[in-house]
Design a protein around this motif. Sequence first.
Motif, PDB file in Angstrom:
ATOM      1  N   LYS A  31      19.221 -41.252  -0.143  1.00  0.00           N
ATOM      2  CA  LYS A  31      20.097 -40.711   0.893  1.00  0.00           C
ATOM      3  C   LYS A  31      19.374 -39.575   1.603  1.00  0.00           C
ATOM      4  CE  LYS A  31      24.485 -40.140   0.013  1.00  0.00           C
ATOM      5  NZ  LYS A  31      25.265 -40.920   1.012  1.00  0.00           N
ATOM      6  N   LYS A  32      19.412 -39.593   2.924  1.00  0.00           N
ATOM      7  CA  LYS A  32      18.753 -38.558   3.719  1.00  0.00           C
ATOM      8  C   LYS A  32      19.817 -37.615   4.285  1.00  0.00           C
ATOM      9  CE  LYS A  32      14.719 -41.302   5.038  1.00  0.00           C
ATOM     10  NZ  LYS A  32      14.936 -42.283   3.955  1.00  0.00           N
ATOM     11  N   ILE A  33      19.635 -36.329   4.028  1.00  0.00           N
ATOM     12  CA  ILE A  33      20.587 -35.317   4.476  1.00  0.00           C
ATOM     13  C   ILE A  33      19.885 -34.350   5.417  1.00  0.00           C
ATOM     14  CG2 ILE A  33      22.109 -33.432   3.765  1.00  0.00           C
ATOM     15  CD1 ILE A  33      22.432 -34.888   1.074  1.00  0.00           C
ATOM     16  N   TYR A  34      20.392 -34.260   6.627  1.00  0.00           N
ATOM     17  CA  TYR A  34      19.896 -33.303   7.624  1.00  0.00           C
ATOM     18  C   TYR A  34      20.892 -32.153   7.651  1.00  0.00           C
ATOM     19  CZ  TYR A  34      16.643 -36.869   9.396  1.00  0.00           C
ATOM     20  OH  TYR A  34      15.640 -37.800   9.526  1.00  0.00           O
ATOM     21  N   LEU A  35      20.457 -30.999   7.190  1.00  0.00           N
ATOM     22  CA  LEU A  35      21.330 -29.840   7.033  1.00  0.00           C
ATOM     23  C   LEU A  35      20.954 -28.779   8.058  1.00  0.00           C
ATOM     24  CD1 LEU A  35      23.471 -28.265   5.334  1.00  0.00           C
ATOM     25  CD2 LEU A  35      21.570 -27.541   3.864  1.00  0.00           C
ATOM     26  N   ILE A  36      21.887 -28.444   8.942  1.00  0.00           N
ATOM     27  CA  ILE A  36      21.599 -27.461   9.985  1.00  0.00           C
ATOM     28  C   ILE A  36      22.615 -26.325   9.960  1.00  0.00           C
ATOM     29  CG2 ILE A  36      20.447 -29.117  11.507  1.00  0.00           C
ATOM     30  CD1 ILE A  36      23.022 -29.186  13.217  1.00  0.00           C
ATOM     31  N   ARG A  37      22.151 -25.181  10.444  1.00  0.00           N
ATOM     32  CA  ARG A  37      23.057 -24.070  10.695  1.00  0.00           C
ATOM     33  C   ARG A  37      23.533 -24.174  12.150  1.00  0.00           C
ATOM     34  NH1 ARG A  37      21.687 -17.687  11.621  1.00  0.00           N
ATOM     35  NH2 ARG A  37      23.826 -16.913  11.460  1.00  0.00           N
ATOM     36  N   HIS A  38      24.708 -23.666  12.425  1.00  0.00           N
ATOM     37  CA  HIS A  38      25.245 -23.699  13.786  1.00  0.00           C
ATOM     38  C   HIS A  38      24.362 -22.904  14.754  1.00  0.00           C
ATOM     39  CE1 HIS A  38      26.613 -19.503  13.708  1.00  0.00           C
ATOM     40  NE2 HIS A  38      26.990 -19.723  12.464  1.00  0.00           N
ATOM     41  N   GLY A  39      24.540 -23.150  16.042  1.00  0.00           N
ATOM     42  CA  GLY A  39      23.802 -22.433  17.069  1.00  0.00           C
ATOM     43  C   GLY A  39      24.275 -20.999  17.231  1.00  0.00           C
ATOM     44  N   GLN A  40      23.578 -20.283  18.088  1.00  0.00           N
ATOM     45  CA  GLN A  40      23.820 -18.854  18.266  1.00  0.00           C
ATOM     46  C   GLN A  40      25.185 -18.569  18.896  1.00  0.00           C
ATOM     47  OE1 GLN A  40      22.013 -16.088  21.464  1.00  0.00           O
ATOM     48  NE2 GLN A  40      20.514 -16.027  19.798  1.00  0.00           N
ATOM     49  N   THR A  41      25.796 -17.480  18.436  1.00  0.00           N
ATOM     50  CA  THR A  41      27.030 -16.954  19.026  1.00  0.00           C
ATOM     51  C   THR A  41      26.762 -15.522  19.484  1.00  0.00           C
ATOM     52  OG1 THR A  41      27.940 -15.935  17.020  1.00  0.00           O
ATOM     53  CG2 THR A  41      28.346 -18.296  17.326  1.00  0.00           C
ATOM     54  N   ASP A  42      27.654 -14.992  20.295  1.00  0.00           N
ATOM     55  CA  ASP A  42      27.518 -13.591  20.710  1.00  0.00           C
ATOM     56  C   ASP A  42      27.631 -12.649  19.514  1.00  0.00           C
ATOM     57  OD1 ASP A  42      27.030 -14.055  23.393  1.00  0.00           O
ATOM     58  OD2 ASP A  42      29.135 -13.914  23.974  1.00  0.00           O
ATOM     59  N   PHE A  43      28.401 -13.061  18.510  1.00  0.00           N
ATOM     60  CA  PHE A  43      28.512 -12.239  17.299  1.00  0.00           C
ATOM     61  C   PHE A  43      27.157 -12.138  16.600  1.00  0.00           C
ATOM     62  CE2 PHE A  43      32.882 -13.195  18.144  1.00  0.00           C
ATOM     63  CZ  PHE A  43      33.625 -12.168  17.576  1.00  0.00           C
ATOM     64  N   ASN A  44      26.397 -13.249  16.564  1.00  0.00           N
ATOM     65  CA  ASN A  44      25.053 -13.207  15.986  1.00  0.00           C
ATOM     66  C   ASN A  44      24.175 -12.201  16.720  1.00  0.00           C
ATOM     67  OD1 ASN A  44      25.133 -16.800  15.620  1.00  0.00           O
ATOM     68  ND2 ASN A  44      25.545 -15.292  14.043  1.00  0.00           N
ATOM     69  N   VAL A  45      24.225 -12.232  18.035  1.00  0.00           N
ATOM     70  CA  VAL A  45      23.390 -11.353  18.848  1.00  0.00           C
ATOM     71  C   VAL A  45      23.748  -9.889  18.602  1.00  0.00           C
ATOM     72  CG1 VAL A  45      22.760 -10.705  21.207  1.00  0.00           C
ATOM     73  CG2 VAL A  45      23.070 -13.122  20.617  1.00  0.00           C
ATOM     74  N   ARG A  46      25.026  -9.618  18.466  1.00  0.00           N
ATOM     75  CA  ARG A  46      25.497  -8.242  18.315  1.00  0.00           C
ATOM     76  C   ARG A  46      25.479  -7.755  16.876  1.00  0.00           C
ATOM     77  NH1 ARG A  46      31.202  -8.963  20.906  1.00  0.00           N
ATOM     78  NH2 ARG A  46      31.464  -6.777  20.262  1.00  0.00           N
ATOM     79  N   GLY A  47      25.109  -8.632  15.933  1.00  0.00           N
ATOM     80  CA  GLY A  47      25.056  -8.226  14.545  1.00  0.00           C
ATOM     81  C   GLY A  47      26.412  -8.044  13.903  1.00  0.00           C
TER      82      GLY A  47
END
Length: 207
Positions: free
Chosen positions: A4-20
């Motif tokens: 079984k092949k699993i592609y595991l990703i984190r979500h894309g950037q949000t403004d909260f990410n940018v602002r810490g």
Amino acid sequence: MSVKKIYLIRHGQTDFNVRGIVQGSGVDSSLNEAGHRQAARFFAAYRHVPFDKVYTSTLQRTHQSVRGFLELGLPHEQHAGLNEISWGTREGTRITPEEDEEYHTVLQDWRAGRTTSRLQGGESPEEVAARQRPVVDLITSRPHEETVLVCMHGRAMRVLLCQLLGYPLSQMDSFEHHNLCLYQLDYTGSLFTVRSFLDVRHLQEVV
């Protein structure tokens, strides 16, 4: 033997990410412009992969990150077990180890193996691991789903990778993450192995 092949990703950037600012499971933020570009780039790079199913958390930033695949009509399931860790009363605030003693203490506890520690009103890594296990069992028990895409969140991803690869939760910071990064794993039925670690080549032209 089928793998079984699993592609595991984190979500894309949000403004909260940018602002810490900490989002956690209680802040249902959306992708910002850069995050949508990251999602588009990932889709362009991996749309050829014959995914049998897309799994996400219940939070919209994961849904938006795989929108291209969902628009192809791929089957989709969302599970609260894949949600980000809850940071309790501190969600929606800017907290860093340098500026916040409580946060720093909890992170230190985790690294020292005290993984039942949590912020006020939040979850511990042990609790996150416990709610992830039924989702892992579900994904691994479906032999007809040979290739799956899983989109989730940074801290929860670290907990999940520890579980899949047999690391103690105290070692979760070994698994770095960036917005829309990719880990590729193979599952033989008894063992998970990493084929690709923190792959961001699909994002190289995203600013």
